[in-house]
Design an enzyme around this catalytic site. Structure first.
Site, PDB file in Angstrom:
ATOM      1  N   GLY A   1       0.557  -1.434  -0.129  1.00  0.00           N
ATOM      2  CA  GLY A   1      -0.326  -0.070   0.077  1.00  0.00           C
ATOM      3  C   GLY A   1       0.947   0.993  -0.076  1.00  0.00           C
TER       4      GLY A   1
ATOM      5  N   LYS B   1       6.082  17.983  -2.805  1.00  0.00           N
ATOM      6  CA  LYS B   1       7.646  18.559  -2.081  1.00  0.00           C
ATOM      7  C   LYS B   1       8.223  19.860  -1.421  1.00  0.00           C
ATOM      8  CE  LYS B   1       5.582  14.198   0.188  1.00  0.00           C
ATOM      9  NZ  LYS B   1       5.254  12.940  -0.197  1.00  0.00           N
TER      10      LYS B   1
END
Lengths: 342, 342
Positions: free
Chosen positions: A212, A230
């Site tokens: 995941g 970011k």
């Protein structure tokens, strides 16, 4: 003195649900220790539907309905509205803050960006885990927040809950930050760490997807775009410079194979996807760094950043770069900061 | 809106002079970017004398006089008083904050502790680099600060300017800190690093003294008492538990010899003086840790700490643990935090 904040959430996926769980589980402690309480009065999602109740939604029922896949299963309550648009909710002016936890879109940041502007215009503070609006429109959102005497906080957008934004902006207020350099994408760091253990790139990617960490379309991670978003946020937040994705030099890890990894290892070095932000620009690039570099020992899905300062030298922060509760905790920290400054 | 803070400094050694230099060199930038200014209106020292001038002292003249060894060489100025006691200065109520940068005493914390209480009683905020009052009398100082609606800040007491206090208290406000574990004494870490490079304990200690890391009487560092004082501060600040030095289990590095270091190295481990703080107690002890521990790669005089949290897992902060400007920067950060909350 107790302060109650009323919240509208845009998005209710992993991060939104994690935040709601924290709010439920820590309610008594937050009231007792910090004089803080919060209610979720509205939730807007693309796939599960919409709920609005100015008197507050029930978090257990909300989580149950989300798990069922649709808010249709949320029980009837007095004052509940099931079909209010996000715009109408925001314009109702019943909330103190908009919590933007919908999926990041790095092309337009929409529809989140429009909701953020509308929220500020209607007197609501902003807390974001969604990187899009901060990465693409920081200057304009920040100016609007200042104009309306509101706060825009976005700790969860970089390194999940590991508090680099607050470290740089508040805890190091007496220093000037000269540059930032770090591992800002957990998926690629996990893949590189597994490749050092002997896996091929495709095996490591498949494992990251199974766990995941990586999306079914992993290009945003492995081509460097998640880290680049970011970097944009850091450039603007730390150095106040408006920057666009085109201004950055971005590449990823998809061209690195097992032979490259082995060659680095035999030279006493390690490949890391290194993100850099400085007043004059930024980049994301896979680099071979020596084992003595503090970033070299950061393995798996962990994130890390080194801030170079004028008075303190290098300050390095290492912590979780993803996770339901890790990211949710940053939203709570941002709300506490807003609450305590009121 | 500009906020001017008037300061009394107790002590004017390395840290006090470093802070004064920063205040002088950043004055224009602080006013422009953060709307902050500060004046030193009083300085009290044990060996150089005392200066007081409510209109503000001249920082260049102050640094020059300190270098000469006596404030007698500070030039005459209108309103200057050369023989006011610290008590009289504080009771004059002209200052907004007391900056306690005199040498640490871990037996009584005096005379600093009495000055701190008097300052709070006279409406002054407290900023400390001196560990004594915080380590020995945290609960009572903190209660008095709360009673008088004042702030007590002490970022410089642990890890110099590397902001662990602010990280734990503000930047991680949404998390609960479960424990802290770190390298909090730079001198001993430097000695251990040099011993790994082949030096004997006494050679490494002599080098640390020559470089100014270690005092001529190094027992406070090498027997663990300096780190223990920081553990006391962390226990009280992070967990709100009153603790005394007697409650801690403290030992140092003086019993470690080159054979121990070699044995650890051959086992793939490293000796570090590890300080631990938890709600139920604390300790300082030389421990062999594996190279995979983030603290293992922290060499030389650098400090590091890992905070275990409920929602974020481990968060590690690495940075300078000493230094004139590093420590001075923390005092400025504390003053900025006080100023911005007024």
């Amino acid at each position: 003195m107790e302060k109650n904040m009323r919240l509208i959430l845009i998005g209710f996926g992993v991060v939104g649900q994690g935040f709601a769980e924290i709010l439920r589980d820590k309610a008594a402690q937050l009231t007792q220790e910090q004089g803080f309480s919060a209610q979720i009065i509205g939730v807007v999602t693309a796939s599960k539907g919409t709920l609005y109740r100015p008197e507050g939604l029930d978090i257990d029922a909300l989580l149950g309905a989300a798990e069922s896949g649709s808010f249709a299963s949320y029980p009837e309550q007095k004052g509940l509205k099931r079909d209010l648009s996000a715009d109408a909710m925001i314009e109702g002016r019943a909330a103190d803050a908009l919590v933007e936890v919908s999926p990041t879109d790095l092309d337009t940041a929409e529809p989140a960006l429009s909701f953020c502007h509308l929220a500020l215009e209607n007197g609501m503070h902003l807390v974001l885990a969604n990187k899009g609006p901060v990465a693409l429109d920081y200057a304009s959102l920040n100016a609007k927040a200042t104009e309306y005497n509101l706060q825009m906080r976005y700790e969860a957008t970089v390194m999940a809950g590991t508090p680099v934004i607050s470290l740089a902006g508040d805890a190091l207020a007496g220093c000037e930050i000269r540059s930032a350099r770090g591992i800002l994408n957990g998926t690629t760091n996990y893949i590189l760490t597994q490749m050092e253990g002997g896996m091929s790139y495709s095996e490591a990617l498949a494992q990251a997807q199974a766990l995941g960490f990586a999306e079914s379309d992993p290009s945003g991670d492995v081509e460097g775009w998640d880290a680049a978003a970011k970097v944009l946020i850091l450039c603007q937040s730390l150095f106040g410079r408006p920057m666009r994705m085109d201004d950055l030099d971005v590449s990823g890890i998809s061209a690195i194979d097992s032979a490259d990894i082995a060659e680095a290892q035999s030279a006493g070095e390690r490949y890391k996807l290194i993100a850099q932000a400085a007043p004059d620009g930024g980049e994301v690039r896979a680099r071979r760094i020596p084992l003595s570099d503090p970033l070299a020992s950061v393995g798996g899905a962990t994130n890390a950043i080194t801030l170079e300062t004028d008075l303190l030298g290098a300050v390095t922060l290492i912590g979780a770069g993803a996770g339901k509760l890790a990211t949710g905790s940053a939203i709570l920290t941002d709300l506490l900061a807003i609450s305590s400054s009121q």
